[in-house]
Enzyme design. Structure first.
Site, PDB file in Angstrom:
ATOM      1  N   TRP A  93       1.226  -1.457  -0.196  1.00 53.97           N
ATOM      2  CA  TRP A  93       0.088  -0.310  -0.026  1.00 53.97           C
ATOM      3  C   TRP A  93       0.421   1.143  -0.214  1.00 53.97           C
ATOM      4  O   TRP A  93       2.431   1.226   0.529  1.00 53.97           O
ATOM      5  CB  TRP A  93      -0.633  -0.084   0.840  1.00 53.97           C
ATOM      6  CG  TRP A  93      -1.923   0.757   1.521  1.00 53.97           C
ATOM      7  CD1 TRP A  93      -2.932   1.841   0.100  1.00 53.97           C
ATOM      8  CD2 TRP A  93      -1.103   2.500   2.018  1.00 53.97           C
ATOM      9  NE1 TRP A  93      -3.126   2.942   0.967  1.00 53.97           N
ATOM     10  CE2 TRP A  93      -2.568   3.761   1.800  1.00 53.97           C
ATOM     11  CE3 TRP A  93      -0.366   2.627   3.263  1.00 53.97           C
ATOM     12  CZ2 TRP A  93      -2.224   4.227   2.283  1.00 53.97           C
ATOM     13  CZ3 TRP A  93      -0.066   4.069   3.503  1.00 53.97           C
ATOM     14  CH2 TRP A  93      -1.818   4.800   3.246  1.00 53.97           C
TER      15      TRP A  93
ATOM     16  N   ASN B  10     -11.680  -2.292  -0.543  1.00 60.77           N
ATOM     17  CA  ASN B  10     -10.726  -1.333   0.097  1.00 60.77           C
ATOM     18  C   ASN B  10     -10.135  -2.588   0.984  1.00 60.77           C
ATOM     19  O   ASN B  10      -9.426  -2.331   2.247  1.00 60.77           O
ATOM     20  CB  ASN B  10     -10.867  -0.183   0.920  1.00 60.77           C
ATOM     21  CG  ASN B  10     -10.690   0.751   0.345  1.00 60.77           C
ATOM     22  OD1 ASN B  10      -9.701   1.451  -0.794  1.00 60.77           O
ATOM     23  ND2 ASN B  10     -11.663   1.450   0.281  1.00 60.77           N
TER      24      ASN B  10
ATOM     25  N   ARG C 248     -10.613  -3.074   8.137  1.00 58.35           N
ATOM     26  CA  ARG C 248     -10.778  -2.057   8.110  1.00 58.35           C
ATOM     27  C   ARG C 248     -12.272  -1.583   8.584  1.00 58.35           C
ATOM     28  O   ARG C 248     -13.027  -0.871   7.719  1.00 58.35           O
ATOM     29  CB  ARG C 248     -10.778  -1.313   6.279  1.00 58.35           C
ATOM     30  CG  ARG C 248     -10.712   0.593   6.321  1.00 58.35           C
ATOM     31  CD  ARG C 248     -11.092   1.070   4.996  1.00 58.35           C
ATOM     32  NE  ARG C 248     -10.826   2.758   5.320  1.00 58.35           N
ATOM     33  CZ  ARG C 248     -11.058   3.561   3.830  1.00 58.35           C
ATOM     34  NH1 ARG C 248     -12.167   2.811   3.253  1.00 58.35           N
ATOM     35  NH2 ARG C 248     -10.816   4.505   4.699  1.00 58.35           N
TER      36      ARG C 248
ATOM     37  N   ASP D 190     -14.227   1.486  -5.668  1.00 58.48           N
ATOM     38  CA  ASP D 190     -12.640   1.440  -5.205  1.00 58.48           C
ATOM     39  C   ASP D 190     -13.333   0.071  -4.174  1.00 58.48           C
ATOM     40  O   ASP D 190     -14.131  -0.502  -4.052  1.00 58.48           O
ATOM     41  CB  ASP D 190     -13.089   2.214  -3.884  1.00 58.48           C
ATOM     42  CG  ASP D 190     -11.374   2.279  -3.401  1.00 58.48           C
ATOM     43  OD1 ASP D 190     -10.606   1.804  -3.057  1.00 58.48           O
ATOM     44  OD2 ASP D 190     -11.685   4.276  -2.372  1.00 58.48           O
TER      45      ASP D 190
ATOM     46  N   ASP E  60      -2.064   5.841  -3.238  1.00 60.13           N
ATOM     47  CA  ASP E  60      -2.756   6.635  -2.209  1.00 60.13           C
ATOM     48  C   ASP E  60      -1.855   7.539  -1.608  1.00 60.13           C
ATOM     49  O   ASP E  60      -1.914   8.911  -1.533  1.00 60.13           O
ATOM     50  CB  ASP E  60      -3.856   6.228  -1.736  1.00 60.13           C
ATOM     51  CG  ASP E  60      -5.083   5.837  -1.320  1.00 60.13           C
ATOM     52  OD1 ASP E  60      -5.277   5.554  -2.389  1.00 60.13           O
ATOM     53  OD2 ASP E  60      -5.278   4.572   0.081  1.00 60.13           O
TER      54      ASP E  60
ATOM     55  N   ASP F 170     -15.508   8.894  -0.071  1.00 56.56           N
ATOM     56  CA  ASP F 170     -16.625   8.287   0.676  1.00 56.56           C
ATOM     57  C   ASP F 170     -17.258   9.548   1.671  1.00 56.56           C
ATOM     58  O   ASP F 170     -16.598  10.678   2.113  1.00 56.56           O
ATOM     59  CB  ASP F 170     -14.802   7.460   1.664  1.00 56.56           C
ATOM     60  CG  ASP F 170     -15.822   6.331   2.442  1.00 56.56           C
ATOM     61  OD1 ASP F 170     -16.941   6.499   2.436  1.00 56.56           O
ATOM     62  OD2 ASP F 170     -14.766   6.237   2.750  1.00 56.56           O
TER      63      ASP F 170
HETATM   64  C1  GLA Z   1      -9.284   4.538  -0.122  1.00 53.02           C
HETATM   65  C2  GLA Z   1      -8.666   5.528  -1.504  1.00 53.02           C
HETATM   66  C3  GLA Z   1      -8.646   7.299  -1.064  1.00 53.02           C
HETATM   67  C4  GLA Z   1      -9.800   6.995  -0.895  1.00 53.02           C
HETATM   68  C5  GLA Z   1      -9.801   6.792   0.908  1.00 53.02           C
HETATM   69  C6  GLA Z   1     -12.171   6.175   1.249  1.00 53.02           C
HETATM   70  O1  GLA Z   1      -8.175   4.526   1.043  1.00 53.02           O
HETATM   71  O2  GLA Z   1      -7.864   4.848  -2.221  1.00 53.02           O
HETATM   72  O3  GLA Z   1      -8.701   7.701  -2.756  1.00 53.02           O
HETATM   73  O4  GLA Z   1     -11.484   6.512  -1.518  1.00 53.02           O
HETATM   74  O5  GLA Z   1     -10.425   4.547   0.478  1.00 53.02           O
HETATM   75  O6  GLA Z   1     -12.463   5.243   1.941  1.00 53.02           O
END
Ligand code: GLA
Length: 725
Positions: free
Chosen positions: A201, A482, A445, A480, A550, A369
């Site tokens: 990440w 995650n 998460r 997304d 990110d 988000d």
């Molecule tokens: C992930 C994405 C971010 C953002 C967050 C929102 O981490 O990579 O760009 O959208 O989720 O929770």
């Protein structure tokens, strides 16, 4: 004819502009690989078949009167399991008798213009049958009656081909596919380096290069997605290959789930390369009459180094992978609120973002988000896709109208594959997530992964998304994903099908993405997976751009973007200027220009000086868009190899314009540094409008430009735009 068959030698030859791929139907129907590399005119390559002494334990086929032939040492197209070839197999099938010996031999073939689509799977596409030619080879395991069709499609213009496999069960018995590789190439030398893209990440797709010696090297994912950690891309290159010279063979898997790539050296000096679905955790039951299609591998050959391999991937993907209304169209310049606000925003606050965006020339606001359910932090509400009107100050429609009235388009964030533990959806349907009954469900998460192998789960989530997208003026979706999959099982499948869940999950995701892009053809879809955790050609088939990482620090981004560019074009790389501290706006802009370009910050916090810089950047985004998105990339100084600087350039296809960018990562120790440019026309003269200097392309490429700039500090950067006179 790119694909030809010599019936005397029983040799197939797959030619592109720059490469040949040759294999033979040998005695007893063995498909023997003969050659892959620079284009050759020869048809008679049967002599090229591996010949040599091998030791007596090597199994031989008693029907073949050839002392040089053994499944243990020869080179094969689609080697099976447990029948004398001890390298990594391309296929293994658990047969009805409990044995998994597998041995597919040639039955028939056909050659035709065009390329078949792969049912339920993303794949390279064509708009006209003249753009590709396909060889289909039907093979059969005569003991079990199971068939495998090998697909080879040649993209002549691109020195590229694709491979995939379909297994058919015409027998009366149920069998289980235990392992299926979409491509296998037996090189008769292992004098290569292996290049792969590793990471984590915030640090995706760094370049790893290591020699292939005597040990098997593999990269893979078993996370349920292609992953941050290893990308489904690998290249086999000459030991001394560089950006501009040497043989390079690139392999990229058009798949977004578990994968395996392996380079397996054999004791006789060769190496087998395989790529396909990761066999770990995989199994697929095939009832009588059923078939299974494996995803495809894209193979690109370059005799002119790693840079040319990348440029081929970029051109091939721009034309034959990226689809839809946005394939060739200039993407909107967007501002996303995530890094500025997290989930702590209101409708009013975002309207101020849109007001500032308008003043600066930005096209679109993306609400990230936090706009649904009770989502004020990441602990709740995924799956409850109901607008939080309190937060937005009214219905979504009204809020979007406020943005649109400013002349700004609107985009929105979803994470459709997930459910929060704290959500109405999870309370109502606890069995709708991926899980193994009786085993603790790992949480990541605060969320679980929805069981997209189940149609009712997909339909439910899609109906909510459909409602929001069809009732509101939404131009863009950030999709997304995650977390990774753990305790992988489905409440809807019987025990014997549980090993199918990983793959069924990916097929389910593709089905929803297909519905979304068909129902909303004008929508711009951007994939994301905690940054670039699912940056693969499978996703690019649905979404023309993917959030690269990110990590928006421009210095860190250099290695991420360099690595990503080995295979994926600039138009696919989501790249934004953020409020990160390590460099000024100029460098952040210069790095983000090598991508879709946008902003990820609070524009209300800009000083007057920042605003002027941003306005200038927006102008540059328009000025350089075509050079970067339609031009050719030349990586000049890689941050993976140089501590001081990174440099790259784009050259327009007609070589009339070029844009060079150089970033100083650490103040260099050298006082004068000349960089030789690439890709220009040596017969043309180029002017640098800023300095007024005129140089010949020959001079720029042979003598180079002096890159030292007085007073450059860590994190500084500059661009040079060259225009042919
Ligand atoms: C992930 C994405 C971010 C953002 C967050 C929102 O981490 O990579 O760009 O959208 O989720 O929770």
């Amino acid at each position: 004819m790119p694909v030809s068959f010599d019936s005397d030698q029983r040799i197939f030859k797959l030619d592109t502009a720059g490469s040949s791929y040759v294999f033979q139907i040998y005695d007893e129907g063995y498909l023997v690989h003969l050659y892959y590399g620079a284009k050759i005119p020869d048809i008679n390559l049967s002599l090229h078949k591996y010949k040599g002494w091998f030791c007596s334990p090597a199994p031989v086929n008693i029907n073949i009167d050839d002392p040089d032939f053994s499944p243990d040492v020869n080179t094969f197209e689609f080697p099976g399991e447990g029948t004398g070839d001890f390298r990594e197999s391309a296929i293994a099938i658990g047969n009805a008798d409990g044995n998994n010996s597998t041995d597919f031999r040639y039955v028939s073939h056909r050659i035709y213009d065009g390329k078949p689509a792969l049912k339920g799977l993303p794949s390279l596409h064509i708009s006209d049958d003249s753009q590709a030619q396909t060889l289909e080879v039907l093979t059969c395991d005569k003991v079990t009656g199971i068939q495998a069709v090998l697909y080879y499609t040649v993209f002549e213009e691109f020195s590229a081909m694709t491979r995939s496999v379909k297994v058919i069960n015409p027998s009366g018995n149920e069998v289980e596919i235990e392992r299926i590789m979409s491509a296998c190439v037996d090189f008769n030398t292992r004098d290569f380096d292996l290049i792969t893209l590793y990471g984590k990440w915030g640090k995706e797709r760094s370049v790893n290069r290591s020699p292939i010696t005597h040990t098997r090297q593999s990269v893979s994912s078993k996370r349920g997605s292609s992953s941050h950690h290893q990308n489904p891309f690998a290249a086999i290159v000459d030991r001394d290959a560089g950006e501009e010279h040497g043989n390079a063979y690139g392999f990229n898997f058009v798949y977004s789930g578990n994968f395996l790539f392996s380079a397996d050296p054999d004791p006789y000096g060769g190496a087998r390369v395989i790529m396909g679905i990761n066999p770990e955790g995989f199994g697929w039951r095939l009832k009588p009459g059923e078939e299974f299609t494996a995803p495809e591998v894209v193979m690109v050959y370059s005799g002119d180094g790693i840079g040319a391999m990348s440029r081929t991937f970029h051109r091939l993907y721009s034309k034959h992978l990226i689809r839809g209304a946005w394939a060739d169209v200039k993407r909107p310049l967007l501002i996303n609120n995530w890094e500025a606000t997290g989930m702590d925003f209101t409708g009013d606050k975002l309207v101020t973002f849109a007001e500032r965006a308008k003043e600066l020339g930005i096209d679109m606001l993306v609400m990230d988000d936090g706009w649904f359910g009770r989502r004020d932090d990441d602990k709740s509400s995924l799956g409850d896709w109901f607008v939080n009107e309190e937060k937005l100050g009214g219905p979504l429609n009204d809020f979007i109208k406020r943005i649109n009235d400013l002349g700004i388009k609107f985009g929105i964030w979803f994470e459709p594959e997930m459910v929060s533990r704290d959500s109405d959806l999870y309370r109502l349907h606890p069995d709708w997530c991926i899980h193994v009954p009786g085993r603790e469900k790992s949480i990541a998460r605060y969320q679980y992964v929805l069981d997209y192998s189940r149609k009712e789960v997909r339909d439910y989530i899609y109906s909510l998304m459909y409602g929001i997208l069809s009732e509101n003026n939404i131009a863009y979706v950030k999709w997304d994903f995650n977390r990774n999959l753990s305790e992988v099982g489905s409440a809807a499948l019987p025990a014997e099908n549980q090993r199918e869940v990983f793959h069924r999950y990916v097929l389910g995701v593709y089905e929803i993405m297909d519905r979304l892009t068909s129902d909303f053809p004008g929508l711009l879809l951007e994939n994301c997976s905690s940054g670039g955790g699912r940056f693969d050609p499978g996703m690019l088939y649905y979404s023309p751009q993917i959030w690269t990482s990110d990590n928006t620090d421009p210095i860190e981004r250099l290695s991420i973007q360099f690595g990503t560019s080995l295979c994926y074009p600039a138009s696919t790389m989501g790249a934004h200027v953020s409020a990160s501290k390590r460099a000024g706006y100029e460098t952040k802009g210069n790095v983000a220009l090598w991508g879709t370009f946008g902003y990820e910050l609070d524009p209300n916090k800009f000083t007057d000086e920042d605003r002027e810089i941003v306005k200038h950047q927006v102008g540059e985004y328009h000025k350089y868009y075509d050079i970067i998105h339609k031009g050719d990339l030349y990586r000049l100084i890689s941050p993976h190899e140089n501590h001081w600087r990174a440099a790259w350039m784009f050259v327009s296809p007609d070589k009339s314009e070029a844009l060079l960018t150089c970033v100083v990562m650490r103040k260099p120790e050298d006082r004068s540094f000349y960089l030789k440019l690439r890709g220009l026309d040596s017969g043309k003269y180029y002017v640098d409008d800023e300095s007024g200097e005129v140089y010949s392309g020959a001079l720029l490429m042979n003598a180079g430009l002096c890159l030292n700039r007085f007073g450059m500090e860590d994190g500084d950067s500059f661009k040079i735009y060259l225009r042919a006179l």
